[in-house]
Design an enzyme around this catalytic site. Structure first.
Site, PDB file in Angstrom:
ATOM      1  N   SER A  85       0.706  -1.087  -0.164  1.00 32.72           N
ATOM      2  CA  SER A  85      -0.017   0.211  -0.148  1.00 32.72           C
ATOM      3  C   SER A  85       1.048   1.461   0.254  1.00 32.72           C
ATOM      4  O   SER A  85       1.941   1.466   0.228  1.00 32.72           O
ATOM      5  CB  SER A  85      -0.798   0.256   1.358  1.00 32.72           C
ATOM      6  OG  SER A  85      -0.103  -0.352   2.358  1.00 32.72           O
ATOM      7  N   LYS A 118      -4.603   9.296  -8.242  1.00 38.70           N
ATOM      8  CA  LYS A 118      -5.218   8.104  -8.295  1.00 38.70           C
ATOM      9  C   LYS A 118      -6.301   7.347  -7.527  1.00 38.70           C
ATOM     10  O   LYS A 118      -7.059   8.750  -7.559  1.00 38.70           O
ATOM     11  CB  LYS A 118      -4.489   8.512  -6.474  1.00 38.70           C
ATOM     12  CG  LYS A 118      -4.918   7.432  -4.903  1.00 38.70           C
ATOM     13  CD  LYS A 118      -4.723   7.291  -3.579  1.00 38.70           C
ATOM     14  CE  LYS A 118      -4.013   6.289  -2.933  1.00 38.70           C
ATOM     15  NZ  LYS A 118      -5.716   5.522  -2.773  1.00 38.70           N
ATOM     16  N   ARG A 139      -5.796  -7.908  -4.886  1.00 41.50           N
ATOM     17  CA  ARG A 139      -5.257  -7.515  -4.386  1.00 41.50           C
ATOM     18  C   ARG A 139      -5.011  -8.725  -2.995  1.00 41.50           C
ATOM     19  O   ARG A 139      -3.913  -8.561  -2.434  1.00 41.50           O
ATOM     20  CB  ARG A 139      -4.947  -6.062  -3.489  1.00 41.50           C
ATOM     21  CG  ARG A 139      -4.310  -5.765  -2.404  1.00 41.50           C
ATOM     22  CD  ARG A 139      -3.965  -4.205  -2.875  1.00 41.50           C
ATOM     23  NE  ARG A 139      -2.621  -3.425  -1.380  1.00 41.50           N
ATOM     24  CZ  ARG A 139      -3.600  -3.452  -0.301  1.00 41.50           C
ATOM     25  NH1 ARG A 139      -4.453  -4.062   0.197  1.00 41.50           N
ATOM     26  NH2 ARG A 139      -1.723  -3.202   0.654  1.00 41.50           N
ATOM     27  N   GLU A 176      -5.578  -0.639 -11.735  1.00 41.37           N
ATOM     28  CA  GLU A 176      -6.864  -0.483 -11.560  1.00 41.37           C
ATOM     29  C   GLU A 176      -7.809  -0.716 -11.961  1.00 41.37           C
ATOM     30  O   GLU A 176      -7.720  -0.264 -13.234  1.00 41.37           O
ATOM     31  CB  GLU A 176      -6.467   1.101 -10.446  1.00 41.37           C
ATOM     32  CG  GLU A 176      -7.570   1.618  -9.376  1.00 41.37           C
ATOM     33  CD  GLU A 176      -6.512   1.447  -8.136  1.00 41.37           C
ATOM     34  OE1 GLU A 176      -6.069   1.204  -7.294  1.00 41.37           O
ATOM     35  OE2 GLU A 176      -7.432   1.714  -7.045  1.00 41.37           O
ATOM     36  N   CYS A 415     -47.140  28.178   1.229  1.00 40.99           N
ATOM     37  CA  CYS A 415     -48.403  29.375   1.340  1.00 40.99           C
ATOM     38  C   CYS A 415     -49.593  28.721   1.999  1.00 40.99           C
ATOM     39  O   CYS A 415     -51.178  28.744   1.777  1.00 40.99           O
ATOM     40  CB  CYS A 415     -49.106  29.533  -0.305  1.00 40.99           C
ATOM     41  SG  CYS A 415     -49.403  28.256  -0.969  1.00 40.99           S
ATOM     42  N   CYS A 436     -48.627  31.478  -4.191  1.00 39.00           N
ATOM     43  CA  CYS A 436     -46.955  31.525  -3.321  1.00 39.00           C
ATOM     44  C   CYS A 436     -46.400  31.897  -2.897  1.00 39.00           C
ATOM     45  O   CYS A 436     -45.290  32.083  -4.099  1.00 39.00           O
ATOM     46  CB  CYS A 436     -47.036  29.563  -3.696  1.00 39.00           C
ATOM     47  SG  CYS A 436     -45.700  29.256  -2.188  1.00 39.00           S
TER      48      CYS A 436
HETATM   49  S1  IVH Z   1       1.587   2.762  -6.995  1.00 38.11           S
HETATM   50  C1  IVH Z   1       4.306   0.345  -3.763  1.00 38.11           C
HETATM   51  N1  IVH Z   1       0.220   4.107  -8.393  1.00 38.11           N
HETATM   52  O1  IVH Z   1      -3.337   3.204  -3.970  1.00 38.11           O
HETATM   53  C2  IVH Z   1       1.781   1.003  -4.196  1.00 38.11           C
HETATM   54  N2  IVH Z   1      -1.406   3.128  -6.835  1.00 38.11           N
HETATM   55  O2  IVH Z   1      -2.547   3.013  -1.198  1.00 38.11           O
HETATM   56  C3  IVH Z   1       2.532   0.578  -5.492  1.00 38.11           C
HETATM   57  N3  IVH Z   1      -3.408   3.514  -6.083  1.00 38.11           N
HETATM   58  O3  IVH Z   1      -4.634   0.006  -3.741  1.00 38.11           O
HETATM   59  C4  IVH Z   1       0.686   0.979  -5.760  1.00 38.11           C
HETATM   60  N4  IVH Z   1      -3.553   4.706  -8.679  1.00 38.11           N
HETATM   61  O4  IVH Z   1      -3.859   0.552  -6.053  1.00 38.11           O
HETATM   62  C5  IVH Z   1       0.031   3.327  -7.561  1.00 38.11           C
HETATM   63  N5  IVH Z   1      -1.161   5.891  -9.515  1.00 38.11           N
HETATM   64  C6  IVH Z   1      -1.051   4.856  -8.730  1.00 38.11           C
HETATM   65  C7  IVH Z   1      -2.157   4.010  -7.821  1.00 38.11           C
HETATM   66  C8  IVH Z   1      -2.532   3.268  -7.219  1.00 38.11           C
HETATM   67  C9  IVH Z   1      -4.380   4.084  -7.282  1.00 38.11           C
HETATM   68  C10 IVH Z   1      -3.783   2.355  -5.127  1.00 38.11           C
HETATM   69  C11 IVH Z   1      -3.786   1.179  -5.457  1.00 38.11           C
HETATM   70  C12 IVH Z   1      -3.323   0.525  -3.856  1.00 38.11           C
HETATM   71  C13 IVH Z   1      -3.147   1.939  -3.168  1.00 38.11           C
HETATM   72  C14 IVH Z   1      -2.244   2.027  -1.836  1.00 38.11           C
END
Ligand code: IVH
Length: 675
Positions: A85, A118, A139, A176, A415, A436
């Site tokens: 994460s 993101k 994941r 994603e 009204c 009204c």
């Molecule tokens: S890089 C080593 N890039 O965010 C970590 N993650 O907390 C690699 N996510 O569930 C993740 N957009 O699916 C990365 N541009 C992006 C992202 C991204 C969304 C999500 C990912 C993961 C969470 C990480």
């Protein structure tokens, strides 16, 4: 292999490549290269050959994306490399300290970052062996996920087969899965049409669609994928210097990569990117919940390493949450310009989408009942961009026993007139009309708006006071105002009062289109008002038009025509118009298109239906020719239809015309009429 089979193999390969190329053009580049019918033709051709030679079907064929048998359960997949994460930042301070730590850790004065949206979807890993898509997984706990290969295969932007000179023997692509905002809207609409539960947001819809045991259901859901990195690679020509090079490489393998990915240097540039994407967030076709910063140089990434389950070289900078949990303190009912009663939830103040929200719209009674929102409920509130906050759903588990379902009042809360719901409408309306006060206020606010009569300095608060003190009841009363009446109101100095009176005076000289729009007729927006003004040229001709006549105006259908007819049928509305004219509100009148149209007697006012292919005219041209002469082209035949124009291969409209005895014309007959 015999020659014939070899030739068929070649043809299959060519068709499969063509179809995947067009999938790429359509789903990844958003730039279709051929019309849908041509794509369908290629697909059917491939299906036919595969039906004739089932032995030649391979799992990478585009026909094999959908169709696997439903599963009983998902099996487990161990990721080649754990799916980690990201550390989160919610403020700029944390971003600055992230950059500082990295500079110190690397002993460099400035750092280059790859910056990305993101994505607000679901993380997946796609495993390619010898360039062929083999397994796709969720994941899960980061080490082991669920095998959702069958579902991922239905996503047309995910390549089934990688074509490059030097394809890795093993490649795990990370990214994603999302549902585009537009696809989400369509899905929810069709869920509602089917009487099924709507999804709260695109992320939930994507999650629900990916967890289907029957991939045929997933296939109907239109999911999308964006790559953001790789998990593992063996052999092949993968770049080894920068993350951004890897992204370019993935792009060259036809993986979707967001257009918004960029490379920047230094922490100020990180923040600039955050703000830039923040302003674009609403207009992006997919949902994001922040941006991600990644140290671009892979050697630097390696040096920085990992802490617990997150890399030290990356950071997610999150936007303020667009959805938050709060309590419903009460449900009020507001009355709008056209008398619509809108239930509004009064909320315990909550910080959502970057502002403190205390009210959220519940839209209409159907919505309240569908979501079953009650006073005292704990709810999820959403505020996205400039959109008015709304209650997304109720957290049923938090509901206390004492709550009661909401009931719409039987009378207008302002009204006291009866509230009524017209058949086929979602809205309950106050029947008090312009008697009204709530409707009076809204009608005057609309009347004086910039795009209507443009009365500068007449704000909403002032209008409220004027109506509350019974100084003004209708828009015509504005033209009777004097300084004394105005300065008696709170907070209005004599100078402002005089400025306002000058603005009211100035507004008298207007255009017919503005005046029609300013009347605030239901379903008549600015565009319709302009169309009506140019068609009729004068107000009296519009006021006297009947339903059929109104529908001759371009873009005016039965609903708008009915609204216009209802409005002008009210003596009160005619009286206000008369008073406005007497007060000196005026505009230049013209003949209008209706006058021209009536000169062409054969077509004007007549209703046409077109069916089949005409020998020399396209349907569009025929429609245009009829409409410019004041005729109307409609989609179905009824007793009121004057002519049905029939070409080759006519549809059932022809039979209907025969049975109803409607005059039938061929192209030559139509041309005669047009002349
Ligand atoms: S890089 C080593 N890039 O965010 C970590 N993650 O907390 C690699 N996510 O569930 C993740 N957009 O699916 C990365 N541009 C992006 C992202 C991204 C969304 C999500 C990912 C993961 C969470 C990480």
């Amino acid at each position: 292999m015999n020659k014939k089979i070899e030739a068929i193999q070649q043809q299959l390969q060519k068709l499969r490549q063509q179809i995947e190329h067009h999938n790429y053009q359509y789903y990844v580049l958003d730039n279709p290269a051929i019309p849908d019918v041509e794509y369908d033709r290629l697909f059917r051709e491939l299906q036919q050959i595969e039906r004739d030679y089932p032995r030649l079907i391979t799992s990478e064929s585009p026909t094999q994306r959908v169709g696997a048998a439903p599963l009983n359960t998902f099996s487990q997949v161990v990721h080649e490399v754990p799916m980690l994460s990201l550390d989160n930042a919610f403020d700029e301070e944390k971003v600055a300290s992230f950059d500082r730590r990295i500079r110190e850790g690397l002993s460099v004065p400035v750092v280059e970052y790859a910056v990305e949206p993101k994505f607000d979807g679901l993380a997946v890993s796609l495993r390619y062996e010898q360039g062929k898509f083999k397994t796709g997984s969720t994941r899960g706990d980061g080490y082991t996920g669920e095998d959702i290969t069958q579902n991922l295969r239905t996503i047309k932007s995910i390549p089934l087969c990688l074509s490059a000179k030097d394809v890795p023997t093993l490649l795990e692509v990370r990214g994603e899965v999302l549902m585009m905002k537009a696809d989400f809207q369509h899905l929810n609409q069709s869920q509602r049409d089917k009487g099924e539960k709507a999804f709260a947001n695109p992320r939930n819809a994507a999650a629900g669609s990916l967890r289907q045991l029957d991939s045929k259901v997933t296939a109907t859901r239109h999911l999308t994928f964006f790559a953001y990195g790789i998990g593992w690679v063996e052999d092949g020509g993968i770049p080894k210097v920068k993350h951004s090079d890897i992204m370019d490489y993935l792009l060259s393998l036809h993986f979707p990569v967001a257009k918004e990915c960029a490379v920047v240097t230094g922490s100020d540039a990180l923040l600039a990117y955050y703000h830039d994407i923040g302003t674009k967030r609403e207009s992006l076709p997919y949902e994001i919940d922040g941006v991600v910063y990644k140290v671009n140089a892979l050697a630097q990434q390696e040096k920085l390493g990992y802490v617990s389950r997150a890399p030290r070289f990356a950071l997610a900078h999150k936007f303020p949450a667009q959805e938050m949990v709060t309590k419903v303190l009460g449900i009020d009912v507001q009355v709008g310009r056209t008398g619509t009663l809108t239930p509004v939830a009064r909320l315990e103040p909550v910080f959502v989408g970057g502002v403190t929200v205390t009210n959220a719209t519940l839209h209409n009674i159907d919505e309240v009942q569908r979501k079953d929102v009650r006073v005292g409920d704990t709810v999820i509130v959403r505020r996205a961009g400039d959109v008015i906050p709304e209650v997304v759903s109720v957290m049923q588990t938090q509901r206390s026993a004492q709550t009661e379902p909401f009931v719409m009042p039987e009378n207008c809360p302002v009204c006291g007139a009866k509230a009524a719901r017209l058949s086929g409408e979602a809205a309950v309306r106050c029947t008090g009309g312009l008697f009204c006060p709530a409707q009076q206020k809204q009608a005057i606010i609309h009347f004086s708006a910039r795009r209507a009569m443009d009365i500068d300095g007449l704000g909403d608060k002032l209008i409220e006071q004027l109506v509350d003190h019974s100084v003004v009841r209708t828009s015509a009363d504005l033209y009777k105002l004097g300084v004394t009446a105005l300065v008696n109101l709170e907070r209005l100095a004599e100078k402002s009062a005089n400025n306002l009176l000058a603005a009211i005076e100035k507004s008298k000289q207007t255009t017919l289109a503005r005046f029609i729009y300013a009347l605030g007729i239901r379903n008549v927006g600015e565009t319709t008002a302009k169309a009506l003004a140019s068609y009729y040229g004068g107000l009296d001709r519009l006021m006297d038009a009947d339903l059929e006549d109104l529908q001759l105006v371009p873009d005016v259908g039965p609903i708008v025509a009915q609204s216009l007819a209802d409005f002008f049928a009210q003596p009160h509305n005619r009286e206000v118009i008369e008073q406005l004219r007497l007060a000196g509100v005026s505009w230049e009148e013209q003949d209008g298109m209706s006058a021209i149209a009536t000169e062409v007697t054969a077509v004007s006012g007549k209703t046409f239906v077109l069916t089949g292919t005409l020998p020399s005219m396209s349907r569009e041209t025929a429609k245009e020719e009829i409409e410019t002469r004041g005729g109307k082209v409609v989609g179905s035949v009824s007793k009121k239809t004057n002519y049905v124009v029939v070409g080759t291969d006519p549809g059932s409209k022809y039979d209907k015309a025969l049975s109803l005895g409607v005059t039938i014309l061929d192209e030559a007959g139509l041309k005669d009429l047009l002349q």
